[in-house]
Write a protein that holds these residues in place. Sequence first.
Motif, short mmCIF file in Angstrom:
data_model
loop_
_atom_site.label_atom_id
_atom_site.label_comp_id
_atom_site.label_asym_id
_atom_site.label_seq_id
_atom_site.Cartn_x
_atom_site.Cartn_y
_atom_site.Cartn_z
N PHE A 33 0.10 0.62 13.77
CA PHE A 33 0.10 1.21 12.64
C PHE A 33 -0.74 -0.06 12.18
O PHE A 33 -0.59 0.47 10.55
N GLY A 34 -1.01 -0.52 12.18
CA GLY A 34 -2.72 -0.97 11.26
C GLY A 34 -3.21 0.13 11.36
O GLY A 34 -4.42 -0.27 10.29
N GLY A 35 -3.75 0.72 12.33
CA GLY A 35 -4.73 1.11 12.60
C GLY A 35 -3.92 2.59 11.04
O GLY A 35 -4.90 3.53 10.71
N LEU A 36 -3.07 2.97 11.58
CA LEU A 36 -3.08 4.36 10.65
C LEU A 36 -2.55 3.59 8.95
O LEU A 36 -2.71 4.62 7.94
N ALA A 37 -2.75 2.24 8.87
CA ALA A 37 -2.98 2.10 7.47
C ALA A 37 -3.49 1.84 7.37
O ALA A 37 -3.85 2.58 5.73
N LYS A 38 -5.17 1.59 7.92
CA LYS A 38 -6.47 1.79 7.52
C LYS A 38 -7.10 2.87 6.99
O LYS A 38 -7.59 3.46 6.71
N GLU A 39 -6.28 4.13 8.44
CA GLU A 39 -6.94 5.54 8.61
C GLU A 39 -5.98 6.33 7.10
O GLU A 39 -7.48 6.71 6.42
N PHE A 40 -5.70 6.00 6.76
CA PHE A 40 -4.92 7.33 5.72
C PHE A 40 -4.24 6.08 4.18
O PHE A 40 -4.43 6.55 3.08
N GLY A 41 -5.37 4.62 4.35
CA GLY A 41 -5.35 3.60 3.00
C GLY A 41 -4.29 3.45 2.49
O GLY A 41 -3.94 3.53 1.00
N VAL A 42 -2.94 3.14 2.88
CA VAL A 42 -1.32 3.35 2.82
C VAL A 42 -1.22 1.83 2.38
O VAL A 42 -1.63 1.34 3.99
N THR A 43 -0.16 1.20 2.37
CA THR A 43 0.57 0.09 2.70
C THR A 43 1.30 0.09 3.74
O THR A 43 1.94 1.58 3.30
N LEU A 44 1.90 -0.17 4.79
CA LEU A 44 2.66 0.09 5.71
C LEU A 44 3.52 -0.43 6.01
O LEU A 44 3.19 -1.71 7.12
N VAL A 45 4.58 -0.41 5.76
CA VAL A 45 6.19 -0.96 6.46
C VAL A 45 6.03 -0.44 7.57
O VAL A 45 6.67 0.51 7.46
N ALA A 46 5.87 -0.88 9.02
CA ALA A 46 5.84 -1.05 10.35
C ALA A 46 6.93 -0.49 10.48
O ALA A 46 7.50 -0.98 12.24
N GLY A 47 8.88 -0.19 10.31
CA GLY A 47 9.96 -0.28 10.84
C GLY A 47 10.24 -1.78 12.19
O GLY A 47 10.15 -2.35 11.15
#
Length: 376
Positions: free
Chosen positions: A167-181
């Motif tokens: 989930f940290g990787g997805l946040a960085k890959e797409f440049g967003v803030t991510l609430v990882a469920g």
Amino acid sequence: MRKVLYLLFSLALIAALTTYALWTADRPAGHYLSDLRINLAVDQGTPADQGNLLGIQPELFPTDYQNADRLHRKLAAYLQVARDQGLLSDKTVVVLPEHIGTWLMISGEKDELYQAGTLKEAMNWLAVSNPLGFIRALVSARGDNRLDDAYLRMKADTMAHDYQALFGGLAKEFGVTLVAGSIVLPEPSVSEGELKVGSGALYNSSLVFGRDGLPLGQPQRQQHPVFGQHDVLGAEHTGSTLVFDTPAGRLGILIGSDSWYPLHYRQLNEQGAQLIAVPAFVLGRNTWNEPWGGYKGLSTPSEVSLKPGEVSEGQAWHRLTLTSRPPISQAKGGVSVFLRGQFWDNGSAGQSFISHDGQHYPDGEARGARLLNLWL
């Protein structure tokens, strides 16, 4: 003769143990097909420079968790659709559902587990395939349901690592803030930018990742696990409802049934929360339309007059989730996102919705992956 029989028995036992050890170490990847489609179900507001709150309601199955790459592929496909539709920017806050991280417990397992007919059978395969880890977890298990505790605890270190990497990787890959469920881990905490686990009680917790892929603050632990989870999950009793600074505004997280308590909205108001994310999960294929079961063993807040059976489960979520409903909640917007899919004989319900200006904007579809967007 006795010595010969003893020797033959010893050799047979060694052969059986060796075969079993080789079997447990073998983790072949089975054939995998997955539906990567997702539809934009709710798009509320007008695009501006203040960012947006984007809920992703995935549709997941056990084989999606066979390894982290498979789960990444599916979630990245959802985010790519959002990007193609102009829904991602450096001020986007993406919200994923409750327990999306918990199922990492079944990652890297044998085909027999994914092909099981029931959850109980799958957990039996989990234990048999990891005998030493399961025995260690069972010895240190807590609570009244030591077996379920052990299942969740036995791979905690690996789960925490995979959760942050994915989930940290997805946040960085797409440049967003991510609430990882959310994910169930023993005493989770962040130390020097890394998610760590302890040896105490299990907590259902949510972590927020920034655009750089690093955690923002400490995990938000669930404060009111539902009745059916009391014998496994601990409850956060410090009364701390955390707020996270994001490019779109100050964000609060209420996991599942925590969103039913007016007290938590007042706590978020005091900390200036502008956005509220509710990662949620409802067990049972038809539960959403069945009579609401009440607070299920939890204390009912004095402000709540709703009685069990008075409305459906779905209507109760709309009544009790007070995101963006002044004066109790002063947030300008929120999203409640439910995990959908089928995990063996356990179906799921829940229809995600956006909250804005005191109104709920629901997704009316019962199945399929969905995007729900609120422009701020």
